[in-house]
Scaffold this active site. Structure first.
Site, short mmCIF file in Angstrom:
data_model
loop_
_atom_site.label_atom_id
_atom_site.label_comp_id
_atom_site.label_asym_id
_atom_site.label_seq_id
_atom_site.Cartn_x
_atom_site.Cartn_y
_atom_site.Cartn_z
N HIS A 144 5.21 6.56 -7.51
CA HIS A 144 4.73 7.77 -6.88
C HIS A 144 5.29 8.98 -8.86
O HIS A 144 4.66 9.28 -9.19
CB HIS A 144 5.57 8.51 -6.20
CG HIS A 144 5.35 7.95 -4.37
ND1 HIS A 144 6.40 7.21 -4.01
CD2 HIS A 144 4.60 7.97 -4.23
CE1 HIS A 144 5.99 6.84 -3.08
NE2 HIS A 144 4.69 7.47 -2.64
N LYS A 161 5.01 8.26 11.65
CA LYS A 161 5.34 7.05 10.53
C LYS A 161 7.18 7.28 10.94
O LYS A 161 7.48 6.28 10.32
CB LYS A 161 4.76 8.38 9.08
CG LYS A 161 3.11 7.40 8.75
CD LYS A 161 4.12 6.99 6.99
CE LYS A 161 2.06 6.88 6.88
NZ LYS A 161 2.35 6.28 5.35
N SER A 191 6.98 2.52 -1.28
CA SER A 191 7.47 2.53 -0.17
C SER A 191 8.35 1.82 0.36
O SER A 191 9.53 1.96 0.81
CB SER A 191 8.00 4.26 0.37
OG SER A 191 7.80 5.11 -0.84
P1 ADP Z 1 0.85 8.08 1.84
O1 ADP Z 1 1.70 8.49 3.46
O2 ADP Z 1 0.22 9.64 2.21
O3 ADP Z 1 0.45 7.50 1.88
P2 ADP Z 1 2.76 7.41 0.51
O4 ADP Z 1 3.51 8.40 0.05
O5 ADP Z 1 2.69 5.56 0.32
O6 ADP Z 1 2.61 8.72 1.02
O7 ADP Z 1 1.64 8.05 -1.47
C1 ADP Z 1 1.30 9.03 -1.72
C2 ADP Z 1 0.65 8.41 -3.23
O8 ADP Z 1 0.85 8.05 -3.60
C3 ADP Z 1 -1.07 7.70 -1.76
O9 ADP Z 1 -2.15 8.02 -2.46
C4 ADP Z 1 -1.02 6.19 -2.39
O10 ADP Z 1 -1.68 5.41 -3.00
C5 ADP Z 1 -0.07 6.62 -3.86
N1 ADP Z 1 0.90 5.55 -4.67
C6 ADP Z 1 1.98 4.59 -3.46
N2 ADP Z 1 2.79 3.88 -4.36
C7 ADP Z 1 2.37 4.05 -5.60
C8 ADP Z 1 2.33 3.18 -6.91
N3 ADP Z 1 3.27 2.31 -6.89
N4 ADP Z 1 1.05 3.47 -7.54
C9 ADP Z 1 0.44 4.32 -7.65
N5 ADP Z 1 0.62 4.69 -6.26
C10 ADP Z 1 1.13 5.29 -5.66
#
Ligand code: ADP
Length: 160
Positions: free
Chosen positions: A17, A41, A128
């Protein structure tokens, strides 16, 4: 002046992130990270905790703000005067869902575009969920997030 919002759960944020946020901060004049309440979630951290964790992690990026939000990303974008929604793409598995979301958001708000940043290769595997799983089983999570975040996560797991 182009403002972008970056919505997500961030439960908690990882280097993946933070990499997206720092790259977006170079592409756009202003980046507003939106931390989704997302009770569906059942997140490990409260939304206030997730916001505070992220604020600390991005404090050196002067054009980045972090806010909590509820509901639709397009509404969050409009409330913040943003023309762009940023999402991160890790692998093909992210693509189908993200494409559907982007197309839906375009129908809801034709004036807001989705921009995808592809993950830096070293974080392609990282989420995460994976970080929490490794932490629960006592694994070393120092490669997954900065110290402030890994410490908060270990403390939270001990409390549970
Ligand atoms: P959500 O529940 O909306 O998917 P997340 O916190 O899991 O929320 O992810 C938010 C955004 O960050 C999403 O677009 C996800 O694809 C992106 N993301 C999560 N981990 C990574 C990573 N390791 N590299 C690039 N983008 C990521």
């Amino acid at each position: 002046m182009v403002t972008a919002v970056y919505p997500g759960s961030f439960d908690p944020a990882t280097y993946g992130h933070l990499d997206v946020i720092s790259r977006a901060s170079l592409c756009f004049d202003r980046v507003v990270v939106g931390v989704l309440h997302n009770s569906a979630k059942s997140p490990l951290f409260s939304v206030e905790e997730r916001v505070n964790i992220l604020k600390e992690a991005v404090k050196d990026l002067t054009n980045v703000e972090v806010k909590a939000f509820d509901g639709l990303s397009v509404n969050f974008a409009r409330e913040n005067g943003a023309q762009v929604i940023i999402r991160g793409l890790r692998a093909v598995t992210d693509f189908e869902y993200e494409l559907q979301m982007a197309q839906t958001n375009r129908v809801l708000a034709p004036d807001v575009d989705t921009v995808f940043l592809t993950t830096s290769l070293e974080y392609a595997y990282l989420s995460s969920t994976i970080m929490k799983e490794v932490a629960c089983f006592g694994g070393d999570i120092r490669k997954f997030a900065p110290e402030g975040i890994t410490e908060a996560l270990l403390k939270k797991i001990q409390e549970k």
